[in-house]
Design an enzyme around this catalytic site. Structure first.
Site: not given
Length: 487
Positions: A181, A234-235, A238-239, A256, A289, A384
């Protein structure tokens, strides 16, 4: 050409999903625009739970045969995918530049060759993956890596194809099947990857690509009971949602996540090298990142460092990423630009000073920014930004430098500039980070473990660590006798 094909810089791209070896359209679409000039590239099939279920079913059905495929054959197909990428480097490079705004010269010379290398490396590593047998009281222990099953791989927009294949290649090599995705802001090269994989002979259903918004398709993928592994880049927010979704089935995760990495510059460092390392943090418009966005500079050299940094950084050329002379391109999306500027304006309002930048330029371009007079507990130091924004703080001792470096909730990477080998060893031993670079930056070998500490991630991938994640490790213990036949 079909109604579902768009042309991007002369390259035909299918806008539909790739499920079970076929193109599948959705009833709804989402608009994909280029960050270079906001021009619409096309309407992309917008997946829902229906497409998610179909893709997982295709991966589930294809898994037994792919898992049973000999290692040598899996490696051969992965190498053929690498060949296909190499044949289309120019097409992949221009499409990705149009889609996410990163420099075309970087895509041509570094990123897309790395995509091919991802497949070739894991094909080769598969063939030598082994663990020496060992004995326990005369019994033999044999460790094996068994394919785990269908994997959901959710990838970011800042380096779409490279980071996707960093996951896809080891998963396929391991004998798993994949539902990929891609990020909705940069989905196009994932569609081209599906074409390349099919041309290389990858069986139908082994790689599936579904497009859409995470809020509409993500939970259906990550909560599916037939999914055996989830890898996400990602962020942190969201994780958390993905982890909660996966918890019902106890699906193993590799995460990650973000970073707020430091660059520690000591007075004994090669100052020109240190400045070069700091300016390099503006790469990809700061959308990296691993970027060392917090410059920590020994007080005795801070003034000279800042002067040299500003001189070098202000010479960077910001503009169209297709131009060979451009150093910094646009940020990915208007929402991201607004987010970046929000961080900067709040920092300035709180007392920070802009040595350079501090404002958007025309379109989706943000001026390379350096902020000083920032407090350690301030938002701009702790959170971040993911844009071309650096902060500069000073320290007076080695202990203070390490304390400041570690004083965030993240731990993805760190960079150290020093001319003293013993200091480098002491400092790196004290840093909380998944990767530490000393007098260099962004040197990555696929053999090495990669991942973050604290809220920068869970788990490690790379080399054998990737196979440890994408496989079920089995230890078979055999008694020394008891056989009916003695051949």
């Amino acid at each position: 050409m079909t109604a579902h094909t768009i042309t991007v810089a002369g390259v035909a791209v299918d806008t539909r999903h790739w499920i079970g070896g076929e193109r599948v359209a959705s009833t709804e679409t989402f608009t994909n625009a280029s960050p270079i000039d906001s021009s619409v590239l096309g309407e992309i099939s917008r997946g829902t739970a229906t497409e998610a279920a179909a893709a997982v079913a295709a991966a589930r059905d294809a898994f037994p045969a792919w898992a049973a495929t000999a290692r040598a054959e899996r490696a051969r197909i992965l190498s053929a995918i690498a060949d296909g990428v190499e044949k289309r480097i120019e097409e992949l490079a221009i499409v990705e530049t149009m889609d996410n705004g990163a420099l075309l010269r970087s895509h041509r010379r570094g990123v897309m060759p790395r995509v091919a290398h991802n497949f070739r490396f894991f094909a080769d590593w598969l063939l030598k993956l082994d663990h020496e047998d060992f004995e326990t009281r005369g019994h033999t222990n044999h460790v094996s890596w068994d394919p785990a099953g269908p994997c959901v791989l959710i990838t970011p927009w800042n380096a779409p194809l490279m980071l996707a294949t960093w996951k896809v290649a080891p998963a396929l090599a391991a004998g798993d099947t994949v539902v990929l995705k891609p990020a909705e802001w940069s989905p196009l090269t994932a569609s081209l990857l599906a074409d390349i994989a099919a041309e290389a002979g990858l069986p139908a259903g082994v790689l599936n690509v579904v497009q859409g918004y995470g809020s509409e398709i993500g939970d259906a993928l990550t909560s599916h009971p037939d999914v055996r592994r989830i890898s996400f880049t990602g962020s942190v927010p969201t994780a958390r949602r993905i982890a909660a979704s996966a918890a019902e089935n106890l699906t193993p995760l590799s995460l990650e996540l973000g970073g707020k990495s430091p660059l520690l510059v000591f007075a004994d460092a090669d100052l020109d090298l240190a400045v070069d390392l700091a300016v390099e943090q503006y790469d990809n418009a700061g959308q990296v990142c691993l970027a060392a966005t917090r410059l920590l500079v020994e007080e005795s050299i801070a003034e000279e460092f800042t002067r040299r940094f500003a001189e070098k950084a202000t010479a960077l050329v910001q503009g169209d990423p297709r131009d060979e002379t451009t150093d910094i391109g646009p940020n990915i999306h208007p929402r991201q630009l607004e987010k970046i500027d929000g961080f900067v304006q709040r920092a300035l309002a709180a007392g920070a000073r802009a040595i350079m930048g501090g404002h958007p330029n025309q379109g989706q371009y943000y001026a390379p920014t350096l902020l000083t007079y920032v407090a350690q507990d301030s938002e701009i130091v702790q959170e971040e930004v993911f844009g071309p924004v650096l902060t500069l703080q000073t320290f007076t001792s080695e202990e203070e430098a390490v304390r400041l470096a570690n004083d965030t909730r993240f731990g993805l990477a760190a960079t150290v500039a020093t001319g003293d080998r013993e200091r480098a060893e002491r400092v790196t031993a004290g840093l909380v980070a998944g990767t530490v670079w000393v007098n260099c930056f962004f040197v990555r070998d696929l053999q090495a473990p990669f991942g973050g500490s604290r809220q920068s991630g869970v788990g490690r991938e790379g080399g054998t660590w990737s196979f440890d994640f994408y496989c079920d490790l089995k230890n078979t213990v055999t008694a020394p006798n008891g056989w009916n036949n003695h051949g």
